[in-house]
Design a protein around this motif. Structure first.
Motif, short mmCIF file in Angstrom:
data_model
loop_
_atom_site.label_atom_id
_atom_site.label_comp_id
_atom_site.label_asym_id
_atom_site.label_seq_id
_atom_site.Cartn_x
_atom_site.Cartn_y
_atom_site.Cartn_z
N SER A 14 3.43 -2.92 2.71
CA SER A 14 2.24 -3.23 3.50
C SER A 14 2.18 -2.46 4.82
CB SER A 14 2.17 -4.74 3.79
OG SER A 14 3.27 -5.14 4.60
N PHE A 15 3.34 -2.24 5.43
CA PHE A 15 3.36 -1.63 6.76
C PHE A 15 2.89 -0.17 6.69
CE2 PHE A 15 5.49 0.51 10.35
CZ PHE A 15 4.99 -0.26 11.38
N ALA A 16 1.91 0.16 7.53
CA ALA A 16 1.29 1.50 7.59
C ALA A 16 0.50 1.83 6.33
CB ALA A 16 2.33 2.58 7.87
N HIS A 17 0.25 0.82 5.52
CA HIS A 17 -0.56 0.94 4.31
C HIS A 17 -1.82 0.09 4.49
CE1 HIS A 17 -0.79 0.10 -0.35
NE2 HIS A 17 -1.88 0.65 0.12
N LEU A 18 -1.61 -1.20 4.68
CA LEU A 18 -2.71 -2.10 5.02
C LEU A 18 -2.90 -2.07 6.54
CD1 LEU A 18 -1.72 -5.11 2.74
CD2 LEU A 18 -3.03 -3.06 2.15
N ASP A 19 -4.11 -2.31 6.98
CA ASP A 19 -4.43 -2.21 8.40
C ASP A 19 -4.30 -3.59 9.05
OD1 ASP A 19 -5.27 -1.17 10.84
OD2 ASP A 19 -7.40 -1.40 10.36
N PHE A 20 -3.18 -3.85 9.71
CA PHE A 20 -2.94 -5.14 10.34
C PHE A 20 -1.95 -4.98 11.49
CE2 PHE A 20 0.46 -4.63 7.35
CZ PHE A 20 1.56 -5.24 7.92
N LYS A 21 -1.85 -6.01 12.32
CA LYS A 21 -0.88 -6.07 13.40
C LYS A 21 0.16 -7.13 13.04
CE LYS A 21 -3.43 -3.26 15.85
NZ LYS A 21 -3.11 -1.82 15.87
N SER A 33 10.82 -0.98 5.20
CA SER A 33 11.27 0.41 5.18
C SER A 33 10.16 1.22 5.86
CB SER A 33 11.48 0.89 3.75
OG SER A 33 10.28 0.74 3.01
N LEU A 34 10.49 2.41 6.31
CA LEU A 34 9.48 3.23 6.98
C LEU A 34 9.14 4.49 6.19
CD1 LEU A 34 10.65 2.92 10.70
CD2 LEU A 34 8.85 1.65 9.53
N HIS A 35 9.84 4.73 5.08
CA HIS A 35 9.56 5.96 4.33
C HIS A 35 8.38 5.81 3.38
CE1 HIS A 35 12.06 3.82 1.33
NE2 HIS A 35 11.38 4.52 0.43
N LYS A 36 8.07 4.59 2.95
CA LYS A 36 7.05 4.42 1.92
C LYS A 36 5.66 4.82 2.41
CE LYS A 36 9.32 0.60 -0.55
NZ LYS A 36 9.83 1.33 -1.68
N TRP A 37 5.21 4.23 3.52
CA TRP A 37 3.83 4.45 3.95
C TRP A 37 3.70 5.03 5.35
CZ3 TRP A 37 0.49 4.72 0.26
CH2 TRP A 37 0.73 4.02 -0.93
N LEU A 38 4.78 4.96 6.14
CA LEU A 38 4.74 5.62 7.44
C LEU A 38 5.18 7.07 7.31
CD1 LEU A 38 4.14 5.03 10.46
CD2 LEU A 38 6.60 4.68 10.76
N ARG A 103 -8.87 4.00 8.84
CA ARG A 103 -9.27 5.20 8.09
C ARG A 103 -8.31 5.47 6.94
NH1 ARG A 103 -8.94 11.12 10.71
NH2 ARG A 103 -9.96 12.33 9.11
N LYS A 104 -7.02 5.30 7.20
CA LYS A 104 -6.02 5.53 6.17
C LYS A 104 -6.20 4.55 5.01
CE LYS A 104 -1.05 5.80 5.34
NZ LYS A 104 0.30 5.71 5.92
N PHE A 105 -6.38 3.27 5.35
CA PHE A 105 -6.55 2.27 4.30
C PHE A 105 -7.77 2.57 3.44
CE2 PHE A 105 -8.58 -1.55 2.68
CZ PHE A 105 -7.56 -2.04 1.88
N LYS A 106 -8.87 2.94 4.07
CA LYS A 106 -10.09 3.25 3.32
C LYS A 106 -9.87 4.42 2.37
CE LYS A 106 -13.52 1.39 6.53
NZ LYS A 106 -14.63 1.71 7.47
N ARG A 107 -9.14 5.42 2.83
CA ARG A 107 -8.83 6.58 1.98
C ARG A 107 -7.98 6.16 0.78
NH1 ARG A 107 -9.56 11.76 -0.05
NH2 ARG A 107 -7.56 12.71 -0.51
N LEU A 108 -6.94 5.38 1.03
CA LEU A 108 -6.05 4.96 -0.04
C LEU A 108 -6.79 4.09 -1.07
CD1 LEU A 108 -2.88 4.10 2.08
CD2 LEU A 108 -3.21 6.10 0.60
N PRO A 179 -1.55 6.74 -5.61
CA PRO A 179 -1.95 7.94 -4.87
C PRO A 179 -1.63 7.79 -3.39
CG PRO A 179 -3.87 6.62 -5.42
CD PRO A 179 -2.69 5.96 -6.10
N ASN A 180 -1.61 8.90 -2.68
CA ASN A 180 -1.35 8.86 -1.25
C ASN A 180 -2.42 9.65 -0.52
OD1 ASN A 180 0.12 8.41 1.22
ND2 ASN A 180 1.96 8.23 -0.02
N VAL A 181 -2.36 9.67 0.80
CA VAL A 181 -3.43 10.30 1.58
C VAL A 181 -3.62 11.77 1.20
CG1 VAL A 181 -3.38 8.76 3.55
CG2 VAL A 181 -1.82 10.69 3.49
#
Length: 201
Positions: A14-21, A33-38, A103-108, A179-181
């Motif tokens: 979810s982190f850096a994939h979905l848009d949330f705080k 982890s930070l490699h998946k979506w960050l 923007r990233k979430f919308k693209r994904l 898929p990714n960005v």
């Protein structure tokens, strides 16, 4: 929380994939982890602990002074480690900020729905993931009735050099396609061609 149970979130996908705080989730702890979506190096990760909980948690390794202090840095006493991994996290954050979470979430989400829309009418197809943005971003999971998911996974790799992941766990049985960005529409058209070729077998 209502029953006094602390909440920890496994946020790897979810982190850096979905848009949330993170604080908005209300969880006591959040690990990812930070490699998946960050897109930071493999081996990097992050632990969030609510401020008032820090002093109640012992670090995995003995801290230099008080293990029950309320300084989050006490969890960083890990000995010698490859600092280049940690240094690269900053660049990954800069890249994320440049794109922007929304923007990233919308693209994904657009990329996932692009290929799913083109194969959803195939005979026997079943999706284990929703196309609704409320329920996910990039990750799609597809299956065909009466066929083992590993067969589609192997077919896409052998014939089209597309890497996917077979998921057979509890009540989920299918192939995860993510898929990714940087994934192009042309890439996804090849994927769609491969899925249609498999369905026609």
């Amino acid at each position: 929380h209502k029953t006094g149970i602390e909440v920890m979130v496994d946020g790897a996908h979810s982190f850096a994939h979905l848009d949330f705080k993170i604080p908005d989730l209300g969880a006591d702890y959040f690990a990812t982890s930070l490699h998946k979506w960050l897109y930071a190096p493999i081996g990097s990760g992050m632990l969030y602990v609510k401020k008032e909980k820090i002093k109640t948690i012992y670090p995995l390794f003995a801290a230099a002074d008080d293990p029950l202090k309320d300084d989050i840095r006490k969890f960083e006493s890990l000995g010698t480690r490859p600092f280049f991994i940690e240094q690269a996290i900053g660049k990954a954050v800069e890249f994320y900020d440049m794109i922007g979470g929304e923007r990233k979430f919308k693209r994904l989400h657009y990329l996932k729905n692009y290929w799913m829309e083109k194969v959803k009418a195939l005979p026997g197809v079943r999706f284990n993931t929703s196309m609704d943005p409320k329920w996910g971003g990039a990750i799609g999971n597809i299956a065909f009735e009466g066929k083992k998911p590993g067969e589609l996974d192997a077919f896409l790799m052998e014939k089209y050099k597309i890497h996917t992941t077979t998921v057979v766990w509890e009540n989920i049985s299918g192939v995860r396609i993510t898929p990714n960005v940087y994934t192009t529409i042309k890439n996804l058209d090849v994927l769609v061609e491969g899925i249609k070729a498999y369905a026609a077998k």
